[in-house]
Design an enzyme around this catalytic site. Structure first.
Site, PDB file in Angstrom:
ATOM      1  N   THR A  53     -18.699 -32.994 -10.302  1.00  0.00           N
ATOM      2  CA  THR A  53     -19.622 -33.572  -9.207  1.00  0.00           C
ATOM      3  C   THR A  53     -20.773 -34.238  -9.530  1.00  0.00           C
ATOM      4  N   GLY A  92     -21.790 -25.085 -12.405  1.00  0.00           N
ATOM      5  CA  GLY A  92     -22.149 -23.951 -12.836  1.00  0.00           C
ATOM      6  C   GLY A  92     -22.497 -23.801 -14.313  1.00  0.00           C
ATOM      7  N   GLU A 335     -15.061 -26.541  -4.877  1.00  0.00           N
ATOM      8  CA  GLU A 335     -13.634 -26.720  -5.232  1.00  0.00           C
ATOM      9  C   GLU A 335     -12.953 -27.373  -4.292  1.00  0.00           C
TER      10      GLU A 335
HETATM   11  C1  LIG Z   1     -14.075  -7.434  -6.147  1.00  0.00           C
HETATM   12  C2  LIG Z   1     -15.060  -8.555  -6.164  1.00  0.00           C
HETATM   13  C3  LIG Z   1     -15.610  -8.683  -4.772  1.00  0.00           C
HETATM   14  C4  LIG Z   1     -16.227  -9.903  -4.233  1.00  0.00           C
HETATM   15  C5  LIG Z   1     -16.009 -11.037  -5.281  1.00  0.00           C
HETATM   16  C6  LIG Z   1     -15.293 -12.210  -4.865  1.00  0.00           C
HETATM   17  C7  LIG Z   1     -15.840 -13.032  -4.306  1.00  0.00           C
HETATM   18  C8  LIG Z   1     -17.372 -12.846  -3.880  1.00  0.00           C
HETATM   19  C9  LIG Z   1     -17.900 -13.991  -3.079  1.00  0.00           C
HETATM   20  C10 LIG Z   1     -17.815 -15.268  -3.580  1.00  0.00           C
HETATM   21  C11 LIG Z   1     -17.882 -15.649  -5.037  1.00  0.00           C
HETATM   22  C12 LIG Z   1     -19.027 -15.562  -5.529  1.00  0.00           C
HETATM   23  C13 LIG Z   1     -20.046 -16.592  -5.453  1.00  0.00           C
HETATM   24  C14 LIG Z   1     -19.657 -17.974  -4.964  1.00  0.00           C
HETATM   25  C15 LIG Z   1     -20.193 -19.057  -6.119  1.00  0.00           C
HETATM   26  C16 LIG Z   1     -19.674 -20.106  -6.521  1.00  0.00           C
HETATM   27  C17 LIG Z   1     -18.202 -20.165  -6.249  1.00  0.00           C
HETATM   28  C18 LIG Z   1     -17.712 -19.933  -7.624  1.00  0.00           C
HETATM   29  C19 LIG Z   1     -17.169 -21.021  -8.355  1.00  0.00           C
HETATM   30  C20 LIG Z   1     -17.470 -22.614  -7.950  1.00  0.00           C
HETATM   31  C21 LIG Z   1     -16.568 -23.377  -8.824  1.00  0.00           C
HETATM   32  C22 LIG Z   1     -16.600 -24.648  -8.308  1.00  0.00           C
HETATM   33  C23 LIG Z   1     -16.238 -25.697  -8.943  1.00  0.00           C
HETATM   34  C24 LIG Z   1     -16.045 -27.118  -8.326  1.00  0.00           C
HETATM   35  O1  LIG Z   1     -16.579 -27.384  -7.024  1.00  0.00           O
HETATM   36  S1  LIG Z   1     -15.398 -28.206  -9.203  1.00  0.00           S
HETATM   37  C25 LIG Z   1     -15.409 -29.547  -8.253  1.00  0.00           C
HETATM   38  C26 LIG Z   1     -14.484 -29.707  -7.339  1.00  0.00           C
HETATM   39  N1  LIG Z   1     -14.124 -30.940  -6.382  1.00  0.00           N
HETATM   40  C27 LIG Z   1     -13.167 -31.165  -5.662  1.00  0.00           C
HETATM   41  O2  LIG Z   1     -12.471 -30.225  -5.554  1.00  0.00           O
HETATM   42  C28 LIG Z   1     -13.260 -32.540  -5.190  1.00  0.00           C
HETATM   43  C29 LIG Z   1     -12.521 -32.583  -4.261  1.00  0.00           C
HETATM   44  N2  LIG Z   1     -11.762 -34.021  -3.879  1.00  0.00           N
HETATM   45  C30 LIG Z   1     -10.269 -34.060  -4.413  1.00  0.00           C
HETATM   46  O3  LIG Z   1      -9.741 -33.340  -4.707  1.00  0.00           O
HETATM   47  C31 LIG Z   1     -10.109 -35.690  -4.037  1.00  0.00           C
HETATM   48  O4  LIG Z   1     -11.099 -36.510  -4.055  1.00  0.00           O
HETATM   49  C32 LIG Z   1      -9.138 -35.789  -2.965  1.00  0.00           C
HETATM   50  C33 LIG Z   1     -10.003 -35.345  -1.562  1.00  0.00           C
HETATM   51  C34 LIG Z   1      -7.709 -35.026  -2.865  1.00  0.00           C
HETATM   52  C35 LIG Z   1      -8.515 -37.221  -2.663  1.00  0.00           C
HETATM   53  O5  LIG Z   1      -8.063 -37.558  -3.928  1.00  0.00           O
HETATM   54  P1  LIG Z   1      -7.596 -39.208  -3.880  1.00  0.00           P
HETATM   55  O6  LIG Z   1      -8.450 -40.188  -3.047  1.00  0.00           O
HETATM   56  O7  LIG Z   1      -7.342 -39.549  -5.265  1.00  0.00           O
HETATM   57  O8  LIG Z   1      -6.319 -39.061  -3.197  1.00  0.00           O
HETATM   58  P2  LIG Z   1      -5.816 -39.433  -1.768  1.00  0.00           P
HETATM   59  O9  LIG Z   1      -6.395 -38.497  -0.585  1.00  0.00           O
HETATM   60  O10 LIG Z   1      -5.900 -40.897  -1.752  1.00  0.00           O
HETATM   61  O11 LIG Z   1      -4.212 -38.886  -1.918  1.00  0.00           O
HETATM   62  C36 LIG Z   1      -3.631 -39.797  -2.860  1.00  0.00           C
HETATM   63  C37 LIG Z   1      -2.315 -38.827  -3.029  1.00  0.00           C
HETATM   64  O12 LIG Z   1      -2.712 -37.843  -4.081  1.00  0.00           O
HETATM   65  C38 LIG Z   1      -2.267 -36.649  -3.778  1.00  0.00           C
HETATM   66  N3  LIG Z   1      -3.197 -35.767  -4.352  1.00  0.00           N
HETATM   67  C39 LIG Z   1      -4.674 -35.709  -4.140  1.00  0.00           C
HETATM   68  N4  LIG Z   1      -5.106 -34.634  -4.978  1.00  0.00           N
HETATM   69  C40 LIG Z   1      -4.233 -34.022  -5.582  1.00  0.00           C
HETATM   70  C41 LIG Z   1      -4.027 -32.909  -6.482  1.00  0.00           C
HETATM   71  N5  LIG Z   1      -5.023 -32.388  -6.736  1.00  0.00           N
HETATM   72  N6  LIG Z   1      -2.745 -32.694  -7.045  1.00  0.00           N
HETATM   73  C42 LIG Z   1      -1.684 -33.477  -6.504  1.00  0.00           C
HETATM   74  N7  LIG Z   1      -1.717 -34.489  -5.606  1.00  0.00           N
HETATM   75  C43 LIG Z   1      -2.810 -34.702  -5.282  1.00  0.00           C
HETATM   76  C44 LIG Z   1      -2.374 -36.737  -2.175  1.00  0.00           C
HETATM   77  O13 LIG Z   1      -1.530 -35.613  -1.811  1.00  0.00           O
HETATM   78  C45 LIG Z   1      -1.777 -38.037  -2.054  1.00  0.00           C
HETATM   79  O14 LIG Z   1      -0.375 -38.036  -2.170  1.00  0.00           O
HETATM   80  P3  LIG Z   1       0.659 -38.788  -1.306  1.00  0.00           P
HETATM   81  O15 LIG Z   1       0.233 -40.183  -1.276  1.00  0.00           O
HETATM   82  O16 LIG Z   1       1.986 -38.753  -1.692  1.00  0.00           O
HETATM   83  O17 LIG Z   1       0.422 -38.260   0.035  1.00  0.00           O
HETATM   84  C1  FAD Z   2     -22.058 -22.863  -5.298  1.00  0.00           C
HETATM   85  C2  FAD Z   2     -21.461 -24.141  -5.774  1.00  0.00           C
HETATM   86  C3  FAD Z   2     -20.824 -24.237  -7.078  1.00  0.00           C
HETATM   87  C4  FAD Z   2     -20.476 -25.663  -7.468  1.00  0.00           C
HETATM   88  N1  FAD Z   2     -19.850 -25.735  -8.865  1.00  0.00           N
HETATM   89  C5  FAD Z   2     -19.469 -26.687  -9.158  1.00  0.00           C
HETATM   90  C6  FAD Z   2     -19.120 -26.950 -10.661  1.00  0.00           C
HETATM   91  O1  FAD Z   2     -19.005 -26.154 -11.218  1.00  0.00           O
HETATM   92  N2  FAD Z   2     -18.338 -27.891 -11.072  1.00  0.00           N
HETATM   93  C7  FAD Z   2     -18.344 -29.228 -10.257  1.00  0.00           C
HETATM   94  O2  FAD Z   2     -17.995 -30.273 -10.610  1.00  0.00           O
HETATM   95  N3  FAD Z   2     -18.731 -29.154  -8.810  1.00  0.00           N
HETATM   96  C8  FAD Z   2     -19.361 -27.993  -8.393  1.00  0.00           C
HETATM   97  N4  FAD Z   2     -19.705 -27.667  -6.974  1.00  0.00           N
HETATM   98  C9  FAD Z   2     -19.900 -29.061  -6.259  1.00  0.00           C
HETATM   99  C10 FAD Z   2     -18.732 -29.001  -5.145  1.00  0.00           C
HETATM  100  O3  FAD Z   2     -17.555 -29.240  -5.632  1.00  0.00           O
HETATM  101  C11 FAD Z   2     -19.047 -30.147  -4.088  1.00  0.00           C
HETATM  102  O4  FAD Z   2     -20.146 -29.695  -3.505  1.00  0.00           O
HETATM  103  C12 FAD Z   2     -17.856 -30.287  -3.114  1.00  0.00           C
HETATM  104  O5  FAD Z   2     -16.917 -30.907  -3.785  1.00  0.00           O
HETATM  105  C13 FAD Z   2     -18.327 -30.886  -2.080  1.00  0.00           C
HETATM  106  O6  FAD Z   2     -18.748 -32.377  -2.497  1.00  0.00           O
HETATM  107  P1  FAD Z   2     -20.299 -32.908  -1.988  1.00  0.00           P
HETATM  108  O7  FAD Z   2     -21.288 -31.646  -2.058  1.00  0.00           O
HETATM  109  O8  FAD Z   2     -20.508 -34.292  -2.414  1.00  0.00           O
HETATM  110  O9  FAD Z   2     -20.092 -32.948  -0.238  1.00  0.00           O
HETATM  111  P2  FAD Z   2     -19.444 -34.128   0.564  1.00  0.00           P
HETATM  112  O10 FAD Z   2     -18.152 -34.675  -0.005  1.00  0.00           O
HETATM  113  O11 FAD Z   2     -20.383 -35.340   0.776  1.00  0.00           O
HETATM  114  O12 FAD Z   2     -19.097 -33.625   2.023  1.00  0.00           O
HETATM  115  C14 FAD Z   2     -19.941 -33.508   2.972  1.00  0.00           C
HETATM  116  C15 FAD Z   2     -19.500 -33.564   4.286  1.00  0.00           C
HETATM  117  O13 FAD Z   2     -18.726 -34.798   4.272  1.00  0.00           O
HETATM  118  C16 FAD Z   2     -17.375 -34.511   4.695  1.00  0.00           C
HETATM  119  N5  FAD Z   2     -16.384 -35.363   4.308  1.00  0.00           N
HETATM  120  C17 FAD Z   2     -16.408 -35.903   3.135  1.00  0.00           C
HETATM  121  N6  FAD Z   2     -15.418 -36.953   2.961  1.00  0.00           N
HETATM  122  C18 FAD Z   2     -14.604 -36.605   4.026  1.00  0.00           C
HETATM  123  C19 FAD Z   2     -13.358 -37.123   4.428  1.00  0.00           C
HETATM  124  N7  FAD Z   2     -12.726 -37.902   3.652  1.00  0.00           N
HETATM  125  N8  FAD Z   2     -12.871 -36.948   5.714  1.00  0.00           N
HETATM  126  C20 FAD Z   2     -13.601 -35.873   6.502  1.00  0.00           C
HETATM  127  N9  FAD Z   2     -14.707 -35.438   6.070  1.00  0.00           N
HETATM  128  C21 FAD Z   2     -15.379 -35.963   4.827  1.00  0.00           C
HETATM  129  C22 FAD Z   2     -17.162 -33.176   4.407  1.00  0.00           C
HETATM  130  O14 FAD Z   2     -16.196 -32.443   5.037  1.00  0.00           O
HETATM  131  C23 FAD Z   2     -18.453 -32.426   4.334  1.00  0.00           C
HETATM  132  O15 FAD Z   2     -18.535 -31.750   5.537  1.00  0.00           O
HETATM  133  C24 FAD Z   2     -20.230 -26.663  -6.653  1.00  0.00           C
HETATM  134  C25 FAD Z   2     -20.567 -26.610  -5.473  1.00  0.00           C
HETATM  135  C26 FAD Z   2     -21.377 -25.209  -4.936  1.00  0.00           C
HETATM  136  C27 FAD Z   2     -21.811 -25.158  -3.482  1.00  0.00           C
END
Ligand SMILES: CC/C=C\C/C=C\C/C=C\C/C=C\C/C=C\C/C=C\CC/C=C/C(=O)SCCNC(=O)CCNC(=O)[C@H](O)C(C)(C)COP(=O)(O)OP(=O)(O)OC[C@H]1O[C@@H](n2cnc3c(N)ncnc32)[C@H](O)[C@@H]1OP(=O)(O)O
Ligand code: FAD
Length: 572
Positions: A53, A92, A335
């Site tokens: 991100t 993180g 995520e």
């Molecule tokens: C006992 C203990 C008790 C309690 C403990 C438990 C819990 C406590 C409570 C909470 C936990 C504690 C604290 C919380 C704190 C933090 C949380 C912990 C960790 C955080 C870790 C976070 C890490 C991150 O955030 S990493 C970054 C994550 N980012 C994302 O996920 C980005 C999201 N965006 C995308 O994935 C893509 O951009 C997209 C939205 C999917 C769009 O992709 P794209 O534009 O390329 O694709 P299209 O939409 O155009 O679709 C095209 C095509 O591709 C297919 N597609 C898309 N993605 C995938 C994929 N991943 N795999 C396979 N195929 C995929 C899609 O389906 C389309 O297919 P078709 O064309 O066939 O339709």
């Molecule tokens: C606690 C925490 C831990 C994290 N840890 C990591 C990490 O370890 N590594 C890492 O890489 N990232 C990490 N992230 C980042 C996280 O993955 C992003 O915050 C998340 O993917 C959302 O992206 P953004 O924050 O840019 O929000 P945006 O994508 O800007 O979204 C903002 C708003 O716009 C809306 N929106 C965006 N796109 C669309 C769409 N296509 N259609 C409709 N609505 C849309 C969303 O629904 C949302 O309501 C963490 C975030 C948090 C809060």
């Protein structure tokens, strides 16, 4: 040591090393690269962050701005942050803990961009932990919760890394700069699919924790008079308290079982993918995205219901509930933000619906879309029968998927571009995808309680819990089931009365059901949820340790209150 680091607070964030950085090496590195980095990561000889991100992009991965440009003359990639918004932001552990990061960057070679790929970058010295040359690092500042984690930022100023630091299990760049395509461009996203799947268990654990705290406290807390002159009852005797807590307790079990299915599916489909069979990837992505979105959203809301059910003490950090809520709220954004993830599931459902319309027989979690009859046959249904309840949820989901897809087709027939039609139907699409995931959770819950190897007396309790979860869902979304007459008003009334009966039936087993999560006091970190139930003594001890109680008269009195009082008295 590694376990100790996992629990360390105070600016040391090693969670992502375990749940994102190390799995990325496991899933995206070649065997050669694993030999170089995997053991170092597993032994915590290096500490890593998953840096995807950026300040300007989180959801839209294809829009990330960090670049990795291949230089064939030196066989290196140049990692660069070209703009302020390209600054890596949120990962993180990135701020102060990690000395390595897997960096997601747009890959350029021979002047062409091949989209986002993962690169291993050392970001801090292994000698003195100072940032490496060209790398700027820092913490992003206080957050809603989890402030023990150093979610950080990183900027790269033309940082050079060897060609071999591109994680090349799927795609690769040859020494001369030739790009070799992966079997699917989405394999670079595989670790996100894995992590979303683990969030289903995190949600289950979080909701299990919250219901453990609230149910135990609701047996300790006595309040008000149910009948004049009688002793104050346990607040869990109030039906409203049961109505608040037992559906959350049932959801915790439902999500726990759903996470078992998710783990099994992930293992089997990625196993097939290892052998080159990519056919399951789309279903795995849709299921993990939808389940992550649905379970984390219900969990965050459910934890707040548990917090409110504990009155004032629930609002205190002594309860552990505010921290749980903050953590669960993060799961809704991290995520893959929940709305965007549910839209991914909707995209898959619309595609499957079109295939079904074209005569294809659907399988897996969407098989019911082919089987469900559009014209409902109303009638007096047995609303305590699990099969009836599952069928109702599948009919509801199939109807809503069909309605959203037909609406979209209608918009396109009016001349709208597909993307515009999609956007103007996206609220319907989200609701249909939520109904689909809800029906999957209900079906999986029912199948698990019917097949899990337990004592029959335990099966009876789990069956009641599954009925409670399903009946609660039907009464909360009654309109969806009434809309085409599939359920009648009498059915909904029957569902409501069965739900009341289930609340009473679950009550005697409520404490046993939360004790079964086996969450140690050290994990719960809650005075209200203590296993020994000695809430009041420990609440007093907890409060006495508050920093404000270090002195009898706080320094703020002398600084602010005393002069303020003095000047006000002088005016009298
Ligand atoms: C006992 C203990 C008790 C309690 C403990 C438990 C819990 C406590 C409570 C909470 C936990 C504690 C604290 C919380 C704190 C933090 C949380 C912990 C960790 C955080 C870790 C976070 C890490 C991150 O955030 S990493 C970054 C994550 N980012 C994302 O996920 C980005 C999201 N965006 C995308 O994935 C893509 O951009 C997209 C939205 C999917 C769009 O992709 P794209 O534009 O390329 O694709 P299209 O939409 O155009 O679709 C095209 C095509 O591709 C297919 N597609 C898309 N993605 C995938 C994929 N991943 N795999 C396979 N195929 C995929 C899609 O389906 C389309 O297919 P078709 O064309 O066939 O339709
Ligand atoms: C606690 C925490 C831990 C994290 N840890 C990591 C990490 O370890 N590594 C890492 O890489 N990232 C990490 N992230 C980042 C996280 O993955 C992003 O915050 C998340 O993917 C959302 O992206 P953004 O924050 O840019 O929000 P945006 O994508 O800007 O979204 C903002 C708003 O716009 C809306 N929106 C965006 N796109 C669309 C769409 N296509 N259609 C409709 N609505 C849309 C969303 O629904 C949302 O309501 C963490 C975030 C948090 C809060």
């Amino acid at each position: 040591m590694a376990a100790a680091l996992q629990t360390l607070g105070g600016g040391i964030g090693i969670t992502l090393h375990w749940i994102a950085f190390t799995p990325t090496i496991e899933q995206q590195a070649t065997e050669e690269q694993k030999k170089k980095w995997l053991k170092l990561a597993q032994d915590v000889a290096i500490v890593g962050a998953y840096a995807q991100t950026e300040m300007g992009h989180g959801t839209f991965v294809r829009g990330l701005e960090t670049t990795a440009t291949y230089d064939p003359s030196t066989q290196e990639f140049v990692i660069n942050s070209p703009t302020l918004t390209s600054t890596k932001w949120w990962p993180g552990g990135l701020g102060k803990t990690a000395n390595h990061a897997t960096v997601m960057a747009q890959l350029y070679t021979r002047g062409k961009c091949y989209g986002p790929h993962n690169f291993m970058v050392q970001i801090r010295s292994l000698e003195n932990h100072q940032p490496c040359p060209g790398v700027t690092l820092g913490d992003i500042g206080p957050k809603m919760e989890s402030n023990g984690n150093d979610n950080g930022f990183a900027r790269f100023d033309h940082v050079r890394i060897p060609r071999e630091n591109m994680l090349m299990k799927f795609a690769r760049v040859e020494a001369d700069g030739t790009y070799v395509q992966p079997p699917s461009s989405k394999l670079a996203y595989s670790n996100m699919v894995y992590l979303r799947g683990t969030f289903v268990m995190s949600a289950a654990q979080a909701l299990a924790s919250a219901t453990t705290i609230a149910v135990r406290y609701s047996c300790v807390r006595r309040q008000s008079e149910m009948k004049p002159g009688e002793p104050e009852p346990q607040i869990l005797e109030y039906q409203t308290q049961q109505y608040k807590l037992f559906p959350q307790l049932a959801a915790a079990y439902a999500f726990w079982f759903a996470s078992w299915f998710m783990t099994q599916q992930h293992g089997s489909i990625t196993g097939s993918m290892e052998k080159g069979d990519m056919s399951g990837l789309a279903e795995l992505h849709a299921l993990s995205a939808g389940l992550k979105s649905y379970t984390t959203a219900v969990t965050a809301r459910g934890i707040d219901v548990c917090r409110m059910a504990c009155g004032g003490h629930g609002y205190s950090h002594a309860s552990g509930l505010p921290a749980l809520f903050g953590g669960a709220a993060a799961l809704c954004t991290a995520e893959g933000e929940n709305t965007v993830m549910m839209l991914q599931t909707a995209r898959y459902l619309v595609k499957c619906f079109a295939q079904s319309q074209a005569g294809k027989r659907l399988t897996g979690t969407v098989a019911y879309l082919s089987a469900v009859q559009p014209s409902p046959v109303a009638g007096n249904r047995n609303m305590s029968d699990l099969g009836t309840l599952v069928a109702a949820f599948q009919h509801r989901a199939a109807r809503m998927v069909r309605h959203a897809a037909m609406q979209m087709q209608g918009e396109m027939q009016k001349g709208k571009a597909r993307e515009d039609a999609w956007n103007s139907c996206s609220v319907l699409l989200i609701k249909a995808a939520e109904a689909h995931v809800h029906s999957f959770v209900v079906r999986n819950f029912a199948e698990t309680v019917q097949t899990v190897e337990v004592d029959e007396s335990v099966r009876a309790v789990l069956t009641s819990l599954c009925q409670l979860y399903s009946l609660y869902g039907i009464t909360e979304h009654a309109g969806d089931f009434l809309k085409d007459g599939y359920l009648t008003g009498r059915d909904i009334d029957a569902a409501s009365s069965h739900l009341s009966a289930m609340l009473a039936r679950v009550r005697p087993d409520a404490v046993a059901l939360v004790d079964a999560f086996d969450l140690h006091d050290k994990i719960l970190r809650s005075v209200l949820g203590r296993y020994d139930g000695r809430v009041y003594e420990h609440l007093y001890e907890w409060a006495k340790k508050s920093p404000l109680n270090k002195s009898e008269v706080h320094e703020s009195y002398y600084k602010y209150l005393q002069p303020f009082l003095k000047s006000n008295r002088a005016k009298l």
